[in-house]
Scaffold this active site. Structure first.
Site, short mmCIF file in Angstrom:
data_model
loop_
_atom_site.label_atom_id
_atom_site.label_comp_id
_atom_site.label_asym_id
_atom_site.label_seq_id
_atom_site.Cartn_x
_atom_site.Cartn_y
_atom_site.Cartn_z
CE LYS A 1 15.99 87.91 24.41
NZ LYS A 1 16.52 87.29 23.16
N GLY B 1 8.60 92.36 18.28
CA GLY B 1 8.74 91.00 17.78
C GLY B 1 7.41 90.51 17.24
CB THR C 1 1.23 88.84 16.65
OG1 THR C 1 1.33 90.11 15.98
CG2 THR C 1 -0.11 88.76 17.34
CB ALA C 2 3.04 83.95 18.28
N GLY D 1 4.21 88.28 21.56
CA GLY D 1 3.56 89.40 22.25
C GLY D 1 2.41 88.91 23.11
CD GLU E 1 6.76 98.03 15.98
OE1 GLU E 1 6.40 96.95 15.49
OE2 GLU E 1 7.54 98.82 15.42
CB CYS F 1 7.66 95.80 11.94
SG CYS F 1 8.45 97.35 12.28
CD GLU G 1 5.06 90.30 10.38
OE1 GLU G 1 5.04 89.69 11.46
OE2 GLU G 1 5.39 91.50 10.27
P1 ADP Z 1 11.23 87.32 15.47
O1 ADP Z 1 10.29 86.56 14.59
O2 ADP Z 1 11.50 88.71 15.09
O3 ADP Z 1 12.41 86.51 15.94
P2 ADP Z 1 10.24 86.90 18.09
O4 ADP Z 1 8.99 87.46 18.61
O5 ADP Z 1 10.41 85.43 18.02
O6 ADP Z 1 10.33 87.58 16.71
O7 ADP Z 1 11.50 87.47 18.86
C1 ADP Z 1 11.67 88.82 19.21
C2 ADP Z 1 12.44 88.90 20.49
O8 ADP Z 1 11.67 88.29 21.52
C3 ADP Z 1 13.77 88.15 20.49
O9 ADP Z 1 14.71 88.87 21.26
C4 ADP Z 1 13.41 86.84 21.15
O10 ADP Z 1 14.53 86.23 21.77
C5 ADP Z 1 12.43 87.31 22.20
N1 ADP Z 1 11.50 86.28 22.67
C6 ADP Z 1 11.06 85.18 22.02
N2 ADP Z 1 10.22 84.46 22.80
C7 ADP Z 1 10.11 85.12 23.98
C8 ADP Z 1 9.37 84.91 25.19
N3 ADP Z 1 8.57 83.87 25.36
N4 ADP Z 1 9.51 85.82 26.18
C9 ADP Z 1 10.29 86.91 26.04
N5 ADP Z 1 11.01 87.16 24.93
C10 ADP Z 1 10.92 86.28 23.90
#
Ligand code: ADP
Length: 490
Positions: free
Chosen positions: A188, A241, A243-244, A246, A263, A297, A394
């Site tokens: 994804k 992606g 931390t929130a 994660g 990560e 990162c 960050e």
């Molecule tokens: P960034 O700030 O790098 O966009 P995110 O953590 O928002 O970081 O996004 C990283 C990945 O996680 C993207 O592919 C995003 O679509 C996906 N993502 C965002 N929210 C969720 C969620 N609740 N569950 C699973 N994947 C998510």
């Protein structure tokens, strides 16, 4: 401007569908893709639906159970992954073009850095396919003899969720070990940068990865991403992606106890001692925060300089910041590209404003640049308090704070005073001091007299709120396996 490979325009001239079960599916709600250097639409793909998630999970699960991939001999799988690497190399201008147009990369860096690194990632893990072994042992069962052995088996269907700041690299870092382990994968990509991942899916198929083993589903994270994480047929989630998100994944994975590798964010310190080779340390510290416009990162976003060299470090970083030429990645004169989106630039700007209000001295930068695209000036902030948001949170942009320290202990105190713990670098000629600090720094990866060097053999990942698990190396492969013990009574 650099002339892009003609394949890029051809590829972008049509709507690109999601990749499901070896087919490209285009009849879904469109997802427009933009060039962050201009703000203009450059192409489009589609949003996967919940039915697509079910379909992909079932197909990936079927592929896993009929062993069409993991049942091939290791040598055969190795050859296919090596072929993937060759195809990445031979399509490098096209892939670099997509990363530049959709991800805001500098074309040269994408062509000569990121894309070859993706090929190397597949080569590295191709090597592991024939070498991943378990172990044998002699059990101590009283009164009976047994033969015991331990296997490292592929974990099952792996959901791979990637960010926008290095779309192709992140996809390769996850696909290569997952496939090397024998998993089926559902990738994804981030909604802002799906195009290179969709192209990669084609190369995997061309190399001989059987249909049904890899699916690519562009879509909204909290919708499609979350559905993947909660899906009962998904055994493993590898996520890069914030931390929130994660933390949300930890909650969402609880129902099925889905295995997680996370990560997450970082706020990596760069510690420069008075005895460091400043001719190298200062440009490297500038690179650590300004490359890819700070959207990295492991970006070195907090510089701590020993008091005697503090002024020189601040001035040196500011000089490097001012020397940057912001522009589209296709202009060979550009040394820094845009931020990924307008909202992201807005967040970066708001954090810098808050730092200014809180008393930080914005030595250079601190503003958006130009009328087109999402450029933000490389920014150096001195005098921000250690407990202020700009030092603790960050930014994910070209913004560095600089603070002075007096001795090793205070440097360590500042560096570890963070909820994050992804990376750190130490700059000194005193090897013993560097090793002492390396022992106590709370970070998953530490560089001494260098910063941000990618090395596939060295595990990378975070401590504290920077994540769980490691990518790269043998550990990166084992993240896609489940250990199983077998005992045979003789
Ligand atoms: P960034 O700030 O790098 O966009 P995110 O953590 O928002 O970081 O996004 C990283 C990945 O996680 C993207 O592919 C995003 O679509 C996906 N993502 C965002 N929210 C969720 C969620 N609740 N569950 C699973 N994947 C998510």
């Amino acid at each position: 401007m650099i002339d892009l490979d003609s394949g890029v325009a051809l590829y972008l001239s049509r709507r690109r569908g999601l990749s499901l079960n070896g087919r490209e599916i285009t009849h879904r709600v469109p997802l427009p893709c933009h060039d962050p250097a201009t703000g203009e639409q450059i192409g489009e793909t589609v949003l996967a639906t919940h039915d697509d998630v079910d379909c992909a999970a079932e197909a990936a699960h079927r592929a896993f159970h009929d062993k069409r991939w993991r049942g091939k001999t290791p040598a055969e799988r190795q050859r296919i992954l090596l072929r993937v690497a060759e195809l990445i190399d031979s399509h490098a201008p096209l892939l670099a073009g997509l990363e530049t147009l959709n991800g805001g990369k500098l074309y040269g860096a994408a062509l000569h850095g990121e894309v070859p690194h993706c090929a190397e990632t597949f080569r590295y893990y191709a090597g592991w396919v024939t070498k991943l072994g378990g172990g044998t042992f002699e059990p101590s069962v009283p009164g009976a003899r047994h033969h015991g052995f331990v296997r490292e088996d592929p974990i099952g269907v792996a959901a791979l969720i990637t960010p926008w700041n290095g779309a192709l690299v992140a996809a390769s870092w996850k696909l290569a070990p997952a496939l090397a382990a024998g998993c089926s994968c559902i990738l994804k990509p981030a909604e802002l940068t799906p195009l290179s991942s969709l192209y990669l899916a084609r190369l995997l198929a061309e190399a001989g990865v059987p249909d049904g083993v890899v699916h690519v589903l562009p879509g909204e994270g909290r919708d499609i991403g979350a559905a993947l994480v909660r899906h009962p047929l998904v055994s493993k989630v590898s996520f890069t992606g914030s931390t929130a998100v994660g933390e949300q994944l930890v909650r969402d994975s609880a129902t099925n106890l889905t295995r997680l590798s996370l990560e997450l964010g970082g706020k990596s310190p760069v510690i420069i001692f008075e005895d460091a080779d400043l001719e190298r340390a200062i440009p490297a510290a500038a690179d650590a925060i300004f490359s890819n416009a700070g959207q990295v990162c492991v970006a070195g976003s907090r510089v701590y300089a020993q008091r005697g060299i503090y002024d020189r470090v601040v001035a040196g970083l500011a000089d490097h910041a001012r020397a940057h030429r912001l522009g589209p990645g296709l202009d060979p004169a550009s040394t820094m590209g845009p931020l990924i989106s307008d909202p992201h630039r807005g967040r970066v700007a708001a954090m810098v404003e808050a730092a200014r209000t809180a008393g930080g001295d914005v030595v250079t930068g601190g503003s958006a640049v130009g009328d087109e695209g999402y450029f933000y000036a490389p920014t150096v902030i001195a005098g921000a308090r250690q407990d202020s948001a700009i030092v603790q949170e960050e930014v994910f942009g070209p913004v560095v704070t600089v603070a002075a320290f007096d001795d090793e202990n205070s440097a360590l105190g500042f560096a570890n005073d963070s909820r994050y713990g992804l990376a750190a670098s130490i700059w000194t000629r005193d090897a013993a001091r560097a090793l002492r600090l390396a022992e106590d720094l709370e970070a998953g990866i530490i560089w001494i007299n260098d910063h941000g060097i990618p090395e596939l053999a060295m595990p990378i990942g975070g401590v504290k709120k920077s994540g769980i698990g490691r990518e790269h190396g043998r550990q990166g492969l084992l993240a896609f396996t489940e250990t199983r013990s077998v005992m045979l009574r003789l």
